[in-house]
Design a protein around this motif. Structure first.
Motif, PDB file in Angstrom:
ATOM      1  N   LEU A  20      31.515  37.074  39.314  1.00 27.96           N
ATOM      2  CA  LEU A  20      33.101  37.556  40.248  1.00 27.96           C
ATOM      3  C   LEU A  20      33.839  38.284  39.237  1.00 27.96           C
ATOM      4  O   LEU A  20      34.132  38.360  38.352  1.00 27.96           O
ATOM      5  CB  LEU A  20      34.138  35.821  40.305  1.00 27.96           C
ATOM      6  N   SER A  21      34.257  39.362  40.553  1.00 29.51           N
ATOM      7  CA  SER A  21      35.584  40.108  39.867  1.00 29.51           C
ATOM      8  C   SER A  21      36.414  40.079  40.775  1.00 29.51           C
ATOM      9  O   SER A  21      36.896  39.285  41.578  1.00 29.51           O
ATOM     10  CB  SER A  21      34.952  41.996  40.036  1.00 29.51           C
ATOM     11  N   CYS A  22      37.599  39.987  39.862  1.00 29.67           N
ATOM     12  CA  CYS A  22      39.058  40.465  40.391  1.00 29.67           C
ATOM     13  C   CYS A  22      39.519  41.584  40.364  1.00 29.67           C
ATOM     14  O   CYS A  22      40.372  41.540  39.152  1.00 29.67           O
ATOM     15  CB  CYS A  22      39.867  38.861  40.164  1.00 29.67           C
ATOM     16  N   ALA A  23      39.494  42.680  41.062  1.00 24.68           N
ATOM     17  CA  ALA A  23      40.378  43.485  41.653  1.00 24.68           C
ATOM     18  C   ALA A  23      41.515  43.577  41.425  1.00 24.68           C
ATOM     19  O   ALA A  23      42.828  42.914  42.936  1.00 24.68           O
ATOM     20  CB  ALA A  23      40.035  44.932  41.940  1.00 24.68           C
ATOM     21  N   ALA A  24      42.537  44.249  41.071  1.00 30.75           N
ATOM     22  CA  ALA A  24      44.024  44.046  40.595  1.00 30.75           C
ATOM     23  C   ALA A  24      45.170  45.473  40.958  1.00 30.75           C
ATOM     24  O   ALA A  24      44.783  46.685  40.409  1.00 30.75           O
ATOM     25  CB  ALA A  24      45.081  43.224  39.593  1.00 30.75           C
ATOM     26  N   SER A  25      45.885  45.521  42.179  1.00 31.64           N
ATOM     27  CA  SER A  25      46.649  46.567  42.235  1.00 31.64           C
ATOM     28  C   SER A  25      48.185  45.703  43.371  1.00 31.64           C
ATOM     29  O   SER A  25      48.429  44.940  42.644  1.00 31.64           O
ATOM     30  CB  SER A  25      46.485  47.427  43.669  1.00 31.64           C
ATOM     31  N   GLY A  26      49.103  47.245  41.947  1.00 33.95           N
ATOM     32  CA  GLY A  26      50.773  46.507  42.316  1.00 33.95           C
ATOM     33  C   GLY A  26      51.607  45.989  41.401  1.00 33.95           C
ATOM     34  O   GLY A  26      52.780  45.591  41.676  1.00 33.95           O
ATOM     35  N   LEU A  27      51.107  45.698  40.524  1.00 37.42           N
ATOM     36  CA  LEU A  27      50.987  45.076  38.869  1.00 37.42           C
ATOM     37  C   LEU A  27      51.067  46.224  37.980  1.00 37.42           C
ATOM     38  O   LEU A  27      49.655  46.492  37.772  1.00 37.42           O
ATOM     39  CB  LEU A  27      50.477  44.034  38.922  1.00 37.42           C
ATOM     40  N   THR A  28      52.322  45.295  36.689  1.00 38.47           N
ATOM     41  CA  THR A  28      51.074  45.816  35.730  1.00 38.47           C
ATOM     42  C   THR A  28      50.297  45.071  34.550  1.00 38.47           C
ATOM     43  O   THR A  28      50.513  44.132  34.067  1.00 38.47           O
ATOM     44  CB  THR A  28      52.622  46.118  34.696  1.00 38.47           C
ATOM     45  N   PHE A  29      49.046  45.316  35.547  1.00 30.89           N
ATOM     46  CA  PHE A  29      47.818  44.074  34.428  1.00 30.89           C
ATOM     47  C   PHE A  29      47.807  44.201  33.597  1.00 30.89           C
ATOM     48  O   PHE A  29      47.872  42.829  33.057  1.00 30.89           O
ATOM     49  CB  PHE A  29      46.598  44.989  35.035  1.00 30.89           C
ATOM     50  N   ASP A  30      47.774  44.527  32.519  1.00 34.99           N
ATOM     51  CA  ASP A  30      48.251  44.379  30.973  1.00 34.99           C
ATOM     52  C   ASP A  30      48.688  43.622  30.943  1.00 34.99           C
ATOM     53  O   ASP A  30      48.876  42.599  29.546  1.00 34.99           O
ATOM     54  CB  ASP A  30      47.762  45.575  30.922  1.00 34.99           C
ATOM     55  N   ILE A  31      49.970  43.211  31.531  1.00 31.66           N
ATOM     56  CA  ILE A  31      50.853  42.386  30.801  1.00 31.66           C
ATOM     57  C   ILE A  31      51.081  40.724  31.571  1.00 31.66           C
ATOM     58  O   ILE A  31      51.460  39.680  31.165  1.00 31.66           O
ATOM     59  CB  ILE A  31      52.325  42.705  30.696  1.00 31.66           C
ATOM     60  N   TYR A  32      49.860  40.809  32.506  1.00 28.61           N
ATOM     61  CA  TYR A  32      50.059  39.476  32.733  1.00 28.61           C
ATOM     62  C   TYR A  32      48.737  38.939  32.070  1.00 28.61           C
ATOM     63  O   TYR A  32      47.744  38.900  31.620  1.00 28.61           O
ATOM     64  CB  TYR A  32      49.171  40.502  34.673  1.00 28.61           C
ATOM     65  N   ALA A  33      49.099  37.156  32.193  1.00 32.72           N
ATOM     66  CA  ALA A  33      47.603  36.424  31.705  1.00 32.72           C
ATOM     67  C   ALA A  33      47.078  36.329  33.175  1.00 32.72           C
ATOM     68  O   ALA A  33      47.623  36.219  34.513  1.00 32.72           O
ATOM     69  CB  ALA A  33      48.109  34.861  31.584  1.00 32.72           C
ATOM     70  N   MET A  34      45.563  36.422  33.335  1.00 33.45           N
ATOM     71  CA  MET A  34      44.898  35.985  34.701  1.00 33.45           C
ATOM     72  C   MET A  34      44.120  34.966  34.027  1.00 33.45           C
ATOM     73  O   MET A  34      43.006  34.662  33.369  1.00 33.45           O
ATOM     74  CB  MET A  34      44.006  37.596  34.233  1.00 33.45           C
ATOM     75  N   GLY A  35      43.900  34.736  35.591  1.00 34.46           N
ATOM     76  CA  GLY A  35      43.276  33.363  35.837  1.00 34.46           C
ATOM     77  C   GLY A  35      41.820  33.066  36.815  1.00 34.46           C
ATOM     78  O   GLY A  35      42.685  33.975  37.803  1.00 34.46           O
ATOM     79  N   TRP A  36      41.431  32.048  36.851  1.00 40.37           N
ATOM     80  CA  TRP A  36      40.303  31.470  38.175  1.00 40.37           C
ATOM     81  C   TRP A  36      40.488  30.287  37.912  1.00 40.37           C
ATOM     82  O   TRP A  36      40.340  29.248  37.235  1.00 40.37           O
ATOM     83  CB  TRP A  36      39.091  31.678  37.733  1.00 40.37           C
ATOM     84  N   TYR A  37      40.795  30.317  39.989  1.00 37.35           N
ATOM     85  CA  TYR A  37      41.231  28.356  39.545  1.00 37.35           C
ATOM     86  C   TYR A  37      39.549  28.304  40.547  1.00 37.35           C
ATOM     87  O   TYR A  37      39.908  29.188  41.582  1.00 37.35           O
ATOM     88  CB  TYR A  37      42.413  28.343  40.751  1.00 37.35           C
ATOM     89  N   ARG A  38      39.699  27.189  40.843  1.00 38.28           N
ATOM     90  CA  ARG A  38      38.704  26.822  42.351  1.00 38.28           C
ATOM     91  C   ARG A  38      39.305  26.158  42.968  1.00 38.28           C
ATOM     92  O   ARG A  38      40.416  24.946  42.973  1.00 38.28           O
ATOM     93  CB  ARG A  38      37.424  26.649  41.456  1.00 38.28           C
ATOM     94  N   GLN A  39      39.091  25.667  44.119  1.00 34.49           N
ATOM     95  CA  GLN A  39      39.093  24.291  44.954  1.00 34.49           C
ATOM     96  C   GLN A  39      37.898  24.187  45.342  1.00 34.49           C
ATOM     97  O   GLN A  39      37.758  25.003  46.714  1.00 34.49           O
ATOM     98  CB  GLN A  39      40.019  24.573  45.889  1.00 34.49           C
ATOM     99  N   ALA A  40      36.823  22.989  45.935  1.00 37.79           N
ATOM    100  CA  ALA A  40      36.555  21.999  46.226  1.00 37.79           C
ATOM    101  C   ALA A  40      37.039  21.494  47.351  1.00 37.79           C
ATOM    102  O   ALA A  40      38.154  20.785  47.514  1.00 37.79           O
ATOM    103  CB  ALA A  40      34.915  21.101  45.606  1.00 37.79           C
ATOM    104  N   PRO A  41      36.062  21.395  48.763  1.00 37.35           N
ATOM    105  CA  PRO A  41      36.438  20.382  50.225  1.00 37.35           C
ATOM    106  C   PRO A  41      36.553  19.502  49.606  1.00 37.35           C
ATOM    107  O   PRO A  41      36.292  18.382  48.558  1.00 37.35           O
ATOM    108  CB  PRO A  41      35.662  20.090  50.294  1.00 37.35           C
ATOM    109  N   GLY A  42      38.502  18.763  50.374  1.00 36.28           N
ATOM    110  CA  GLY A  42      38.379  17.521  49.531  1.00 36.28           C
ATOM    111  C   GLY A  42      39.503  17.357  48.184  1.00 36.28           C
ATOM    112  O   GLY A  42      39.508  16.575  47.981  1.00 36.28           O
ATOM    113  N   LYS A  43      39.472  18.467  47.739  1.00 39.90           N
ATOM    114  CA  LYS A  43      39.844  18.339  46.153  1.00 39.90           C
ATOM    115  C   LYS A  43      41.065  19.507  45.560  1.00 39.90           C
ATOM    116  O   LYS A  43      41.869  20.227  46.536  1.00 39.90           O
ATOM    117  CB  LYS A  43      38.683  18.514  44.852  1.00 39.90           C
TER     118      LYS A  43
END
Length: 115
Positions: A20-43
């Motif tokens: 998976l890839s996530c392209a970011a724009s409009g922010l100073t990317f290198d000072i942010y913590a970046m994360g991946w979350y997930r949500q399954a049906p009903g959870k």
């Protein structure tokens, strides 16, 4: 305007791999913590992996040893490499940018693990 755009989701067989890839724009990317979350049906949405601005990482126990988060500050992009996915990894995966009390979300990308 901050935008986080996920890509790379889809159908993958158990034991396969996906990135998976996530392209970011409009922010100073290198000072942010970046994360991946997930949500399954009903959870509830859960944190899968996070990478700090210092490149430190942490993972939910269920994906340790199988998933790898990384970031490329030159490309303003964060990745999630999914190795040996399992059916229980099926969910919508969301990209998150976090710094202090500010956070931003992508719209998500569906990952389905099935034979």
């Amino acid at each position: 305007q901050v935008q986080l755009v996920e890509s790379g989701g889809g159908l993958v067989q158990p034991g396969g791999s996906l990135r998976l890839s996530c392209a970011a724009s409009g922010l100073t990317f290198d000072i942010y913590a970046m994360g991946w979350y997930r949500q399954a049906p009903g959870k509830e949405r859960e944190l899968v992996a996070r990478i700090g601005s210092d490149f430190s990482t942490n993972y939910v126990d269920s994906v340790k040893g199988r998933f790898t988060i990384s970031r490329d500050n030159a490309k303003n992009t964060v990745y999630l490499r999914m190795m040996s996915p399992k059916p229980e990894d099926t969910a919508v995966y969301y990209c998150n940018a976090f710094r202090l009390r500010v956070e931003h979300w992508g719209r998500g990308t569906q990952v389905t693990v099935s034979s």
